[in-house]
Design an enzyme around this catalytic site. Structure first.
Site, PDB file in Angstrom:
ATOM      1  N   ASP A 155       9.173   2.862   0.358  1.00 32.41           N
ATOM      2  CA  ASP A 155       8.070   3.529   1.046  1.00 32.41           C
ATOM      3  C   ASP A 155       8.129   3.108   2.510  1.00 32.41           C
ATOM      4  O   ASP A 155       7.704   2.020   2.871  1.00 32.41           O
ATOM      5  CB  ASP A 155       6.734   3.158   0.403  1.00 32.41           C
ATOM      6  CG  ASP A 155       5.559   3.852   1.093  1.00 32.41           C
ATOM      7  OD1 ASP A 155       5.799   4.547   2.106  1.00 32.41           O
ATOM      8  OD2 ASP A 155       4.416   3.683   0.629  1.00 32.41           O
ATOM      9  N   LYS A 174       3.408   8.850   9.100  1.00 33.04           N
ATOM     10  CA  LYS A 174       3.063   8.270  10.400  1.00 33.04           C
ATOM     11  C   LYS A 174       3.941   8.787  11.557  1.00 33.04           C
ATOM     12  O   LYS A 174       3.713   9.894  12.020  1.00 33.04           O
ATOM     13  CB  LYS A 174       3.043   6.747  10.283  1.00 33.04           C
ATOM     14  CG  LYS A 174       1.999   6.323   9.222  1.00 33.04           C
ATOM     15  CD  LYS A 174       1.513   4.910   9.287  1.00 33.04           C
ATOM     16  CE  LYS A 174       0.259   4.746   8.458  1.00 33.04           C
ATOM     17  NZ  LYS A 174       0.444   4.194   7.115  1.00 33.04           N
ATOM     18  N   TYR A 233       0.847  -1.192   0.000  1.00 32.94           N
ATOM     19  CA  TYR A 233       0.000   0.000   0.000  1.00 32.94           C
ATOM     20  C   TYR A 233       0.880   1.238   0.000  1.00 32.94           C
ATOM     21  O   TYR A 233       1.834   1.318   0.771  1.00 32.94           O
ATOM     22  CB  TYR A 233      -0.904   0.003   1.230  1.00 32.94           C
ATOM     23  CG  TYR A 233      -1.827   1.204   1.322  1.00 32.94           C
ATOM     24  CD1 TYR A 233      -2.842   1.398   0.392  1.00 32.94           C
ATOM     25  CD2 TYR A 233      -1.680   2.159   2.335  1.00 32.94           C
ATOM     26  CE1 TYR A 233      -3.689   2.499   0.472  1.00 32.94           C
ATOM     27  CE2 TYR A 233      -2.525   3.253   2.420  1.00 32.94           C
ATOM     28  CZ  TYR A 233      -3.530   3.418   1.487  1.00 32.94           C
ATOM     29  OH  TYR A 233      -4.361   4.508   1.568  1.00 32.94           O
TER      30      TYR A 233
HETATM   31  C1  PLP Z   1      -0.095   4.699   5.728  1.00 34.95           C
HETATM   32  C2  PLP Z   1       0.723   4.493   4.533  1.00 34.95           C
HETATM   33  C3  PLP Z   1       0.700   5.375   3.441  1.00 34.95           C
HETATM   34  C4  PLP Z   1      -0.277   6.506   3.349  1.00 34.95           C
HETATM   35  O1  PLP Z   1      -0.089   7.472   4.329  1.00 34.95           O
HETATM   36  P1  PLP Z   1      -1.324   8.448   4.680  1.00 34.95           P
HETATM   37  O2  PLP Z   1      -0.735   9.382   5.695  1.00 34.95           O
HETATM   38  O3  PLP Z   1      -2.417   7.591   5.189  1.00 34.95           O
HETATM   39  O4  PLP Z   1      -1.691   9.151   3.424  1.00 34.95           O
HETATM   40  C5  PLP Z   1       1.594   5.161   2.408  1.00 34.95           C
HETATM   41  N1  PLP Z   1       2.466   4.144   2.435  1.00 34.95           N
HETATM   42  C6  PLP Z   1       2.523   3.278   3.452  1.00 34.95           C
HETATM   43  C7  PLP Z   1       3.528   2.185   3.444  1.00 34.95           C
HETATM   44  C8  PLP Z   1       1.637   3.412   4.539  1.00 34.95           C
HETATM   45  O5  PLP Z   1       1.669   2.528   5.521  1.00 34.95           O
END
Ligand code: PLP
Length: 430
Positions: free
Chosen positions: A240, A268, A145
């Site tokens: 990511d 986060k 994701y």
């Molecule tokens: C949570 C998450 C996102 C998205 O971040 P948001 O602040 O919810 O837009 C992107 N990549 C990873 C790996 C994530 O866990």
């Protein structure tokens, strides 16, 4: 039975305001059933819902709260920032402070740009990779994701997995065509994609610790292979690290596996609970970002002083000696304590790295791809989740989501959780 009267009332109201009654889909409790709990307050490892029930929280806002709720140093720093003004749209000292804290302690990036969410960080990183390489296609992995960016919402885990969807409506074919989706842990598939699309692959993006579709831990050799093939083909490797950054170590997975990605994205934890994201790279790549270069990216509230203050206070704690070691030890004790009560043919495991854990109903010893997960096992997770809530343990409401341990979870919290978990498992495994 758990008292949920207030939450039920609030949810009925919310449904008249928001699609599905929520502002982010996984919160709706759809896959575990029942009403989502409306949370009133948090302190340390605990949260209280609108009916006054107290829980030990392992969702921790889906990861940001590595120090638990309302950590005094974070709250104080944020309050001080608020007193001086919420936003200026001009540079502030606090941006420098957070950048210095990160860059001084991270050998993978030389420059950073703050944005307001993980989604935004990834969107910008992809644009940077395309601008830098002057290529169009991107490779992503099934089950990773990367936020709700158009070109990345294909086989993306998280809410999509929870609701059994492979992609989102509203994404033009032409966008999706630029995204090559491959299975994780499969070198052959990556090689094949490079031979098919030769010189048009701008980047490979991966969650180096895939934690949005269960916890699909990859071998270091696979991540190293990705770095090597990107270097050989003139593509960029994007890690990511929105979940793994500052979570499995201050330098995230890049530090943990000792692999140099070309661009890293954060979110986060970096904001201490405030909305912050960031992306960073070596100077050579970052100099392509506007106003130095011609890849445009901007934000009215980017580097917001209140959010920066939250990040500074939280990351300062994370840098204290032994912080990550203690957190990992605590998580191991939780996982081992639960597993001590499980028989090998029960078909239950907990996969874990650092302070991330994922309870899975499976007989498999390893799960490295989203296709290794049996969708039917989610029925058991549903029972587990309900039985844990009755015992005042709060996990994120989806079997595809991981749990997080914070530095404020006490030994007693862990003991209470082990006992509750073992009881709940008996019910789920019936
Ligand atoms: C949570 C998450 C996102 C998205 O971040 P948001 O602040 O919810 O837009 C992107 N990549 C990873 C790996 C994530 O866990």
């Amino acid at each position: 039975m758990l008292k949920r009267k207030e939450s039920e009332k609030l949810f009925e109201k919310a449904k008249t305001y928001f699609p599905g009654g929520v502002n982010s889909p996984v919160r709706a409790f759809k896959s575990v059933g029942g009403t989502p709990l409306f949370i009133d307050q948090g302190s340390g490892s605990r949260i209280w819902d609108a009916d006054g029930n107290e829980y030990i929280d392992y969702c921790c806002s889906w990861g940001p709260l590595i120090l638990g709720h309302c950590y005094p140093a974070v709250v104080n720093k944020v309050k001080k920032a608020i007193d001086k003004g919420m936003s200026f749209g001009a540079p502030t000292r606090l941006e420098n402070e957070l950048a210095e804290l990160i860059l001084k302690n991270n050998s993978n990036i030389e420059k950073i740009r703050f944005v307001s969410s993980g989604t935004e960080a990834v969107m910008s990183a992809i644009r940077l990779a395309r601008g830098y390489t002057k290529r169009n296609k991107i490779i992503k992995f099934d089950g990773c994701y990367h936020g709700h960016n158009d070109s990345l919402l294909v086989k993306a885990g998280s809410g999509l997995a929870t609701f059994g969807l492979s992609s989102s409506a509203g994404i033009p074919e032409a966008f999706a065509r630029e995204t090559i989706v491959l299975p994780l842990n499969d070198e052959k598939a990556v090689k094949k994609a490079f031979s098919l699309y030769k010189n048009d692959i701008a980047c490979i993006i991966i969650e180096p610790v895939p934690a949005n579709n269960g916890l699909l831990l990859q071998k270091r050799a696979f991540l190293e292979f990705l770095a090597d093939i990107c270097a050989a083909k003139g593509s960029l490797l994007i890690f990511d690290e929105v979940i793994s950054g500052f979570r499995i170590g201050f330098e995230g997975a890049a530090g943990y596996y000792n692999i140099q990605p070309d661009i890293v994205t954060y979110g986060k934890i970096i904001g201490g609970g405030m909305p912050v994201g960031a992306y960073g790279a070596k100077n050579e790549v970052m100099k392509h970002i506007s106003p130095d270069g011609n890849v445009y990216q901007a934000g009215t509230l980017s580097g917001n002083p209140v959010a920066m203050a939250g990040g500074i206070a939280q990351l300062t704690e994370c840098l204290k000696p032994g912080f990550y070691e203690k957190l990992e030890k605590k998580t191991k004790r939780l996982v081992n304590g639960i597993m001590d009560g499980v028989l090998s043919d029960d078909g239950f495991r907990i996969f874990s790295i650092g302070s991330i854990f994922w309870p899975a109903f499976t007989h498999k010893k390893e799960i490295t791809k989203s296709s290794d997960i049996d969708a039917k096992s989610m029925e058991k997770f549903k029972k587990l989740h309900a039985a844990l809530l009755e015992r005042k343990i709060y996990l994120g409401p989806s079997g595809y989501e991981v749990g997080f341990v914070s530095s404020t979870h006490t030994d007693r919290d862990i003991d209470i959780t082990i006992k509750a978990f073992r009881e709940a498992l008996k019910i789920a495994l019936q």
